[in-house]
Motif scaffolding. Structure first.
Motif, PDB file in Angstrom:
ATOM      1  N   ASP A  48      37.082  40.217  45.706  1.00 44.44           N
ATOM      2  CA  ASP A  48      37.741  39.559  44.562  1.00 44.44           C
ATOM      3  C   ASP A  48      37.722  40.483  43.391  1.00 44.44           C
ATOM      4  N   ILE A  49      38.416  40.242  42.311  1.00 47.39           N
ATOM      5  CA  ILE A  49      38.569  40.555  41.112  1.00 47.39           C
ATOM      6  C   ILE A  49      38.189  39.601  40.062  1.00 47.39           C
ATOM      7  N   VAL A  50      36.871  39.546  39.679  1.00 49.19           N
ATOM      8  CA  VAL A  50      36.190  38.357  38.809  1.00 49.19           C
ATOM      9  C   VAL A  50      36.120  39.059  37.652  1.00 49.19           C
ATOM     10  N   PHE A  51      36.676  37.886  36.802  1.00 45.00           N
ATOM     11  CA  PHE A  51      36.628  38.315  35.185  1.00 45.00           C
ATOM     12  C   PHE A  51      35.914  37.019  34.410  1.00 45.00           C
ATOM     13  N   ASP A  52      35.424  37.323  33.357  1.00 43.71           N
ATOM     14  CA  ASP A  52      34.624  36.360  32.491  1.00 43.71           C
ATOM     15  C   ASP A  52      35.446  35.862  31.255  1.00 43.71           C
ATOM     16  N   LYS A  53      35.640  34.699  31.163  1.00 41.65           N
ATOM     17  CA  LYS A  53      36.596  34.379  29.699  1.00 41.65           C
ATOM     18  C   LYS A  53      35.790  34.854  28.489  1.00 41.65           C
ATOM     19  N   ARG A  54      34.374  35.119  28.615  1.00 38.95           N
ATOM     20  CA  ARG A  54      33.951  35.590  27.389  1.00 38.95           C
ATOM     21  C   ARG A  54      34.257  37.053  27.099  1.00 38.95           C
ATOM     22  N   ARG A  83      42.307  38.885  45.210  1.00 38.49           N
ATOM     23  CA  ARG A  83      42.415  37.486  44.736  1.00 38.49           C
ATOM     24  C   ARG A  83      41.630  37.450  43.341  1.00 38.49           C
ATOM     25  N   ILE A  84      42.142  36.858  42.532  1.00 39.75           N
ATOM     26  CA  ILE A  84      41.574  36.570  41.137  1.00 39.75           C
ATOM     27  C   ILE A  84      40.539  35.652  41.224  1.00 39.75           C
ATOM     28  N   LYS A  85      39.439  35.800  40.573  1.00 41.28           N
ATOM     29  CA  LYS A  85      38.394  34.865  40.624  1.00 41.28           C
ATOM     30  C   LYS A  85      37.679  34.836  39.014  1.00 41.28           C
TER      31      LYS A  85
END
Length: 313
Positions: free
Chosen positions: A141-147, A306-308
């Motif tokens: 998974d490609i995990v991103f943080d909105k911050r 997959r984007i998470k």
């Protein structure tokens, strides 16, 4: 040959991929009494560092498997189906991967059309790097943080894996330094990339360099300029372009990178993306939680991620 790093029963192994099968090189060689079982390094990077004579030995062993049979009683002992193993990044280089910016004119032109202003091809190769900690493997998974970012984009790219130590390599000799090719997705946080006015941070968040699933040696790919790249987002084709349409071809990229600077086995050159990324769209189209990326380069394979969104289930 197709080389991979796979995880089987919590163990990370150096493996061949032969069509739809994954083979533990060490275990298979041991069963056949081959000296490769004792000489095989524990990582693909180690394999690369052993040099061309050893690569040729492995290619020969690979041929015996490709032309032979896979006994059923050896399944789950020294060979597995691709679906039953986890593909880790095929290698972790000692240095940050190098990435080439603005290397496909149509991608450049599409981006400039949004401003609008005429696109001008760069007068020289534009290199930046991605942090080595950003590398992940197939189906990770490609995990991103909105911050950190809300503008996550994809960029399918061919990645070249260097095989030998060299410096001031000429264009004429450059392909002699290539060990093989793999697939990279240069995931980008666009507002960080543009806001910092340099690319490194926006390209280097954790998980922003999917790589793999295999390294294909030149014998398998043939002329890399004849390959084709395609990427689907949630099943919709977004990128579809010939590899060879680069402004600066692979031999020139190697020449420039090695001018005055030593290149080493296992270094990765990510060669630039083709048209179709979210940044080019009107309105711009960013990746969101749950999106599925399927990145394919002919004669190499497909890299799926997959984007998470961090914290989301």
């Amino acid at each position: 040959m197709y080389l991979a790093t796979t995880r089987v029963h919590k163990n990370s192994i150096v493996a061949f991929v032969v069509e739809d099968r994954v083979v533990s090189i060490r275990d298979c060689a041991a069963g056949q009494g081959s000296s490769i079982a004792e000489s095989l390094p524990s990582t693909v990077l180690g394999v690369i560092e052993k040099g061309p004579d050893y690569w040729a030995e492995l290619e020969s062993f690979y041929d015996t498997l490709r032309d032979g049979e896979f006994p059923s009683d050896a399944q789950d002992k020294w060979w597995w189906t691709k679906e039953s193993v986890t593909f880790e990044p095929p290698l972790i280089p000692r240095k940050n991967p190098w990435v080439v910016g603005a290397n496909y004119y149509q991608h450049l032109a599409n981006g400039f059309a949004r401003i609008p202003r005429p696109a001008i091809a760069p007068p020289h190769v534009e290199y930046f790097s991605k942090a080595v900690n950003s590398i992940i493997g197939d189906n990770a998974d490609i995990v991103f943080d909105k911050r950190s970012t809300r503008t996550v984009d994809f960029e399918l790219e061919l990645a070249v894996v260097i095989g030998k130590t060299g410096k001031d390599v000429s264009v004429a000799d450059a392909y002699d330094w290539v060990f093989g090719y793999t697939i990279a997705n240069d995931i980008s946080a666009r507002e960080l990339q543009l806001g910092h006015q340099q690319y490194h941070r926006g390209k280097s968040l954790d998980g922003f360099c999917p790589l793999g699933p295999v390294i294909a040696t030149p014998r398998e790919t043939g002329d890399p300029n004849r390959l084709r790249m395609r990427q689907w987002l949630n099943g919709e084709l977004k990128q579809d372009w010939p590899v060879g349409d680069m402004i600066y071809k692979i031999d020139k990229l190697i020449e420039v990178l090695s001018q005055g600077m030593t290149i080493e086995p296992g270094e990765v050159i990510i060669c630039g993306t083709v048209p179709g990324v979210g940044f080019e769209q009107l309105p711009q189209d960013w990746l969101i939680h749950g999106d599925l990326l399927e990145a394919e380069i002919s004669r190499i394979g497909m890299l799926t991620n997959r984007i998470k969104l961090a914290g989301a289930s």
